[in-house]
Structure formats: C-alpha cells, structure tokens
Design an enzyme around this catalytic site. Structure first.
Site, mmCIF file in Angstrom:
data_model
loop_
_atom_site.group_PDB
_atom_site.id
_atom_site.type_symbol
_atom_site.label_atom_id
_atom_site.label_comp_id
_atom_site.label_asym_id
_atom_site.label_seq_id
_atom_site.Cartn_x
_atom_site.Cartn_y
_atom_site.Cartn_z
ATOM 1 C CB SER A 11 37.440 40.688 48.461
ATOM 2 O OG SER A 11 36.371 40.191 48.039
ATOM 3 C CD GLU A 12 38.867 39.131 43.562
ATOM 4 O OE1 GLU A 12 38.832 39.829 43.107
ATOM 5 O OE2 GLU A 12 40.060 38.403 44.161
ATOM 6 C CB THR A 13 34.872 44.440 41.089
ATOM 7 O OG1 THR A 13 34.291 45.628 41.732
ATOM 8 C CG2 THR A 13 33.761 45.061 39.905
#
Length: 270
Positions: free
Chosen positions: A43-45
């Site tokens: 969902s996030e990097t």
C-alpha cells in the site's frame, strides 16, 4: 541501494501493515520512485535520504502503487524502525509533504510518531456511501484527506464487504469506517478503504488515526494526554496507540523487518 519490507503496527511477522523502505543517498526521479512502488505492490513504499537542510535529518516521501501521498503513518514507522536498527539515534526528524515529523523510540522498543491531527468536521451523509459500504452510517465527517463514517458497533465494522468500485466515486483519498470496541483494553476499531489511490483496503493505517484519535477523544470524552488504543480489523490486523496533544497526535506501535535486500531497479536519478 538497500530496500526492506517492514510489517508496521505489529510485534510479529506477517501481520500489521507491510511497507517498502528504500534508502537513497540523494534525490531520486519521482517517476522512478513511482515505478518502484508499483513493483513492490504494498500500500505504501517509503523513500528516505539525508536532508538537504537543518530543519530535518532525513527527507521522506511515500508512494502507493499509483500515486505519491501527503502523509503515511505505517511507512513512517517502518522507516524509523529501519533507521534505528541501523544505529541512527532517536529521535529522528523527517522532512515531508506534511511538515517535519519527529519520531522516537522508548526503552521497550515502541516507536512513537508526532503527527498533525486532522479532525473530521461533521457533514451531511455522503450520497451513496452507506449503500457502497452495505451498512448504516450514524455519523459522517470529512478530514483533510478522508471521509470518516461511524457505524453502530464493532461487528458491523468487522463484517463489512463493501462495493469497492462504488467507493471510488466518493470524493476523498479514503473512507475510514469506525465504531467503539467491544474488547476491554481497546477503545475503538476501524477499517480503511482507499481504492482511489490504488489501495482497496489498507491493513493498518497510521494517517487514518490522525482522524480517529480526535474523533474518539471527543466521542469518549477523553482529555488531552489520555492514551487510547485503536485496533484495525483488516485480515492482517494491527494496533495503534494514540494520544492527543492539542493539534498534534502521538501514534505509537512496533514493527518487524521481514525482508532486507538490494534493489537493482535501473537509474534512480533523473
């Protein structure tokens, strides 16, 4: 360059919310960072590098598989966890699109993040939201980024099976659904859906707790400085400890590194 996968807001592997953490030596091309985030599929990097000025220690940016975002809690916690494990002294200051965020770690290894609170302002019911969620909404509000929908009880939150395509028509980064918790030791529960930014359901969402903390402090009559515990009821699940301090909120939790390796992803610099 090194890249890790860290499970945030959990004390065990394969729970909480996984985030990629990529360590950079200098500024990178945003299109390259977006491509890495799409490849990672979390969902996030997060992308972190030494800051150029004295207001912060590091620059930190966050990307979903589809877009850069202004604030992300679990990827910030994951990044701090990686840096602390590498010997960076706490506290650390991150320069971000949401200002400078200060993160510390206590003697027990719990990481605390000083974030801006984003209280939701009560609004009229959002057309189509209850139908998309498949649940009655008893209170609706809007924060800077998200819609907050309070429902009647924990079981309603737990059993949600929303029409994700219909949720994309809600004009907001994401939809936070919440209710008071049934279990002793937990104050409130939530789930978070953000299909408009490529995240149908996020496992544990730190930034959503910047909205949830002020709402539940008001709803439960909790004064500033009173800690509350939120449990996000995704399939992976996770726990976020929150404490309001005026217009700021402290978000606290643990993290576990599950992958640590080398990124061979083409040229980072444009």
């Amino acid at each position: 360059m090194r890249i890790s996968v860290v499970d945030a807001f959990t004390d065990r592997p394969f729970a909480g919310n996984p985030a990629g953490v990529c360590r950079l030596e200098s500024a990178a091309d945003p299109a390259w960072m977006q491509a890495v985030a799409a490849e990672m599929k979390h969902s996030e990097t997060a992308f972190v590098r030494p800051a150029d000025d004295g207001d912060a220690d590091f620059e930190l940016r966050w990307f979903t598989p589809e877009t850069e975002v202004d604030l992300c809690g679990h990827a910030t916690l994951a990044t701090a966890h990686v840096l602390f494990d590498e010997g960076v002294a706490a506290p650390v200051r991150f320069g971000t699109r949401s200002g400078v965020l200060t993160v510390d770690r206590d003697a027990d290894g719990v990481i605390g993040m000083d974030f801006p609170a984003h209280p939701a302002q009560e609004t009229q019911p959002v057309p189509g939201l209850a139908e998309a969620l498949g649940a009655e909404v008893r209170w609706t509000g809007r924060s800077r980024f998200d819609v907050l929908a309070a429902v009647h009880d924990e079981q309603t939150v737990r059993r949600l099976a929303p029409d994700v395509d219909a949720l994309t028509r809600v004009d907001a980064r994401g939809i936070i659904v919440t209710a008071a918790a049934d279990e002793a030791g937990t104050d409130f529960v939530s789930r978070f859906f953000a299909p408009r930014v490529g995240v149908p359901e996020d496992p544990v969402t730190g930034s959503a707790h910047c909205v949830l903390a002020p709402y539940w402090a008001w709803a439960l009559g909790r004064a500033d400085g009173h800690a509350m515990t939120g449990r996000q009821l995704s399939s992976r699940g996770g726990t976020v400890r929150t404490t309001m301090h005026g217009d700021r909120v402290r978000l606290a939790g643990r993290a576990v590194t599950v992958v640590d390796g080398q990124l061979d992803g083409g040229a980072a610099h444009g």
